[in-house]
Design an enzyme around this catalytic site. Structure first.
Site, short mmCIF file in Angstrom:
data_model
loop_
_atom_site.label_atom_id
_atom_site.label_comp_id
_atom_site.label_asym_id
_atom_site.label_seq_id
_atom_site.Cartn_x
_atom_site.Cartn_y
_atom_site.Cartn_z
NE ARG A 238 2.89 -7.12 -10.95
CZ ARG A 238 2.35 -8.33 -10.79
NH1 ARG A 238 3.03 -9.29 -10.18
NH2 ARG A 238 1.14 -8.58 -11.27
CG ASP A 262 8.38 -15.62 -8.66
OD1 ASP A 262 9.04 -16.42 -9.38
OD2 ASP A 262 7.16 -15.48 -8.75
CD GLU A 267 8.50 -9.67 -14.01
OE1 GLU A 267 8.95 -9.84 -12.88
OE2 GLU A 267 7.39 -10.13 -14.39
CG HIS A 299 6.12 -13.23 -12.53
ND1 HIS A 299 6.08 -11.87 -12.70
CD2 HIS A 299 4.99 -13.56 -11.84
CE1 HIS A 299 4.97 -11.40 -12.15
NE2 HIS A 299 4.30 -12.41 -11.62
P1 NAI Z 1 -4.14 -7.92 -2.22
O1 NAI Z 1 -4.72 -6.74 -2.92
O2 NAI Z 1 -5.02 -8.98 -1.67
O3 NAI Z 1 -3.23 -7.40 -0.99
C1 NAI Z 1 -2.35 -6.34 -1.09
C2 NAI Z 1 -2.23 -5.74 0.32
O4 NAI Z 1 -1.20 -4.75 0.27
C3 NAI Z 1 -3.51 -5.04 0.80
O5 NAI Z 1 -3.86 -5.52 2.08
C4 NAI Z 1 -3.13 -3.56 0.84
O6 NAI Z 1 -3.77 -2.86 1.89
C5 NAI Z 1 -1.63 -3.65 1.07
N1 NAI Z 1 -0.88 -2.46 0.68
C6 NAI Z 1 -1.18 -1.54 -0.27
N2 NAI Z 1 -0.21 -0.62 -0.34
C7 NAI Z 1 0.72 -0.97 0.58
C8 NAI Z 1 1.96 -0.42 0.99
N3 NAI Z 1 2.46 0.68 0.43
N4 NAI Z 1 2.65 -1.05 1.97
C9 NAI Z 1 2.17 -2.17 2.55
N5 NAI Z 1 1.01 -2.75 2.20
C10 NAI Z 1 0.30 -2.15 1.23
O7 NAI Z 1 -3.06 -8.52 -3.21
P2 NAI Z 1 -2.49 -10.02 -3.23
O8 NAI Z 1 -3.42 -10.89 -4.00
O9 NAI Z 1 -2.09 -10.42 -1.87
O10 NAI Z 1 -1.19 -9.80 -4.15
C11 NAI Z 1 -0.09 -9.04 -3.70
C12 NAI Z 1 0.83 -8.78 -4.89
O11 NAI Z 1 1.40 -10.05 -5.30
C13 NAI Z 1 0.09 -8.29 -6.15
O12 NAI Z 1 0.01 -6.89 -6.14
C14 NAI Z 1 0.95 -8.79 -7.27
O13 NAI Z 1 1.83 -7.75 -7.62
C15 NAI Z 1 1.74 -9.95 -6.67
N6 NAI Z 1 1.46 -11.25 -7.28
C16 NAI Z 1 2.54 -12.01 -7.70
C17 NAI Z 1 2.34 -13.24 -8.27
C18 NAI Z 1 3.49 -14.11 -8.70
O14 NAI Z 1 3.29 -15.07 -9.45
N7 NAI Z 1 4.70 -13.85 -8.25
C19 NAI Z 1 0.97 -13.75 -8.51
C20 NAI Z 1 -0.08 -12.90 -7.97
C21 NAI Z 1 0.17 -11.68 -7.41
#
Ligand code: NAI
Length: 339
Positions: A238, A262, A267, A299
């Site tokens: 994000r 990305d 955005e 994105h």
């Molecule tokens: P997820 O919920 O599976 O993993 C997020 C991880 O971050 C968790 O293990 C959590 O413990 C950890 N976390 C939480 N706060 C943290 C911090 N302050 N520092 C370090 N780690 C922390 O989420 P997922 O599916 O892996 O997605 C991650 C991010 O990717 C989403 O939040 C979303 O913003 C972004 N995303 C981007 C996309 C794109 O098209 N560019 C598509 C899908 C998601």
């Protein structure tokens, strides 16, 4: 059809409409799509619907949620994983359900992060243009070998873990930070460290944590000053994780050697639409574009056939199951039926 959910889909692009309407479950909902994002000016479009289907840049703050509730909307069905654009507490107090698609092809986003990394490093985007123009000079195309480099992965949930698996194939030294370490990754030889160690040690830093109060602007003047000179930063998570002004300064002083984005803080004003015949008014974005070592995509990390199919399937299931009173706990951030 009895109990057929009326759904208003915002920020709907042709590919969304196609993937939803082609899915067999779509016959069980009554879908109206709007290309516009959801905001205070457009919320009225969802009058007399049961569900609002929203995407990453749709605004779901307390005021808009309240308006939607008054219009009869009881369920916000996000067709994405991140939910930083939703006031979850407001949804709870209004008794509205909020569902999402927790993991749709995390490999798609991880592969895109790797694409940004490799393109910035080996400069294939520049080489493509040069060769087409008959210029075979290699000056300016020098890369580095990724093997054995220290790569930092911030957040090892679905996407971060998928990236770790890919990078372990490259023989990189993997440094991870996550408040909840993943034991499966530790078995791959990954080292969980503090965020400070990760920032100071790594040649490449890739962000995969959600945007929240703790992570907002985690890449800022202070954290940048602790990093290696010439560090590569990749953000497919994000935009708000990065203080864009601080990053521009760090690009000017060569502290950042490569930046792959990305996502971008502002955005919502730009992405997912064609502005090619307009004058872009965002000077910060335009400044970013002037650096030869910055690569920005709009994105598109999630944008694969497999992910679109999964998004349509899970979102439609969330809508139909909630209406039938059997919502999947893992996919509902707020479920008034639980309280
Ligand atoms: P997820 O919920 O599976 O993993 C997020 C991880 O971050 C968790 O293990 C959590 O413990 C950890 N976390 C939480 N706060 C943290 C911090 N302050 N520092 C370090 N780690 C922390 O989420 P997922 O599916 O892996 O997605 C991650 C991010 O990717 C989403 O939040 C979303 O913003 C972004 N995303 C981007 C996309 C794109 O098209 N560019 C598509 C899908 C998601």
């Amino acid at each position: 059809m009895e109990n057929c959910q009326r759904v208003a889909m915002f920020s709907a692009q042709a590919y969304d409409i196609k993937s939803f309407s082609q899915h067999t479950l779509s016959s069980q909902v009554n879908l109206t799509s709007f290309e516009t994002t959801l905001n205070a000016n457009t919320a009225a479009l969802s009058q007399d619907t049961d569900v609002v289907c929203a995407f990453v840049n749709d605004q779901l703050d307390a005021a808009i949620l309240e308006q939607l509730k008054q219009q009869g909307v009881g369920h916000i069905a996000l067709r994405c994983a991140g939910y930083n654009n939703v006031d979850i507490d407001a949804a709870k107090s209004l008794g509205m359900a909020v569902s999402r698609v927790p993991a749709y092809s995390p490999e798609a986003v991880a592969e895109h992060a790797l694409t940004l990394m490799m393109t910035l490093n080996r400069k294939t985007h520049k080489a493509y243009n040069r060769v087409r123009e008959g210029n075979f000079n290699l000056n300016g195309l020098l890369g580095f070998t990724l093997h054995d480099k220290k790569i930092g992965v911030v957040g090892t949930g679905h996407i971060g873990a998928a990236l770790v698996r890919l990078l372990s194939g490259f023989g990189c030294q993997l440094y991870c930070y996550d408040p909840y370490p993943n034991p499966e990754l530790e078995n791959l030889g990954v080292q969980y460290t503090s965020l400070e160690t990760l920032f100071s040690e790594c040649h490449v830093i890739s962000l995969h944590c959600p945007l929240n109060e703790q992570s907002y602007h985690m890449i800022n003047q202070d954290s940048l000053s602790a990093m290696r000179d010439g560090v590569m930063i990749i953000n497919t998570s994000r935009g708000g994780l990065i203080d864009t002004g601080a990053v521009i300064n760090a690009l000017k002083t060569h502290k950042i050697g490569y930046l792959g984005l990305d996502v971008y803080e502002m955005e919502s004003e730009l992405f997912f639409r064609d502005h090619s015949s307009e004058i872009i008014q965002d000077d910060v974005f335009e400044r970013l574009q002037t650096f030869h070592n910055v690569l920005i995509t709009g994105h598109q990390g999630f944008f694969t056939v497999e992910a679109l199919t999964e998004i349509a399937e899970v979102t439609l299931q969330n809508i139909i199951h909630f209406a039938q009173g059997k919502a999947d706990k893992n996919r509902f951030l707020v479920n008034p039926m639980d309280s």
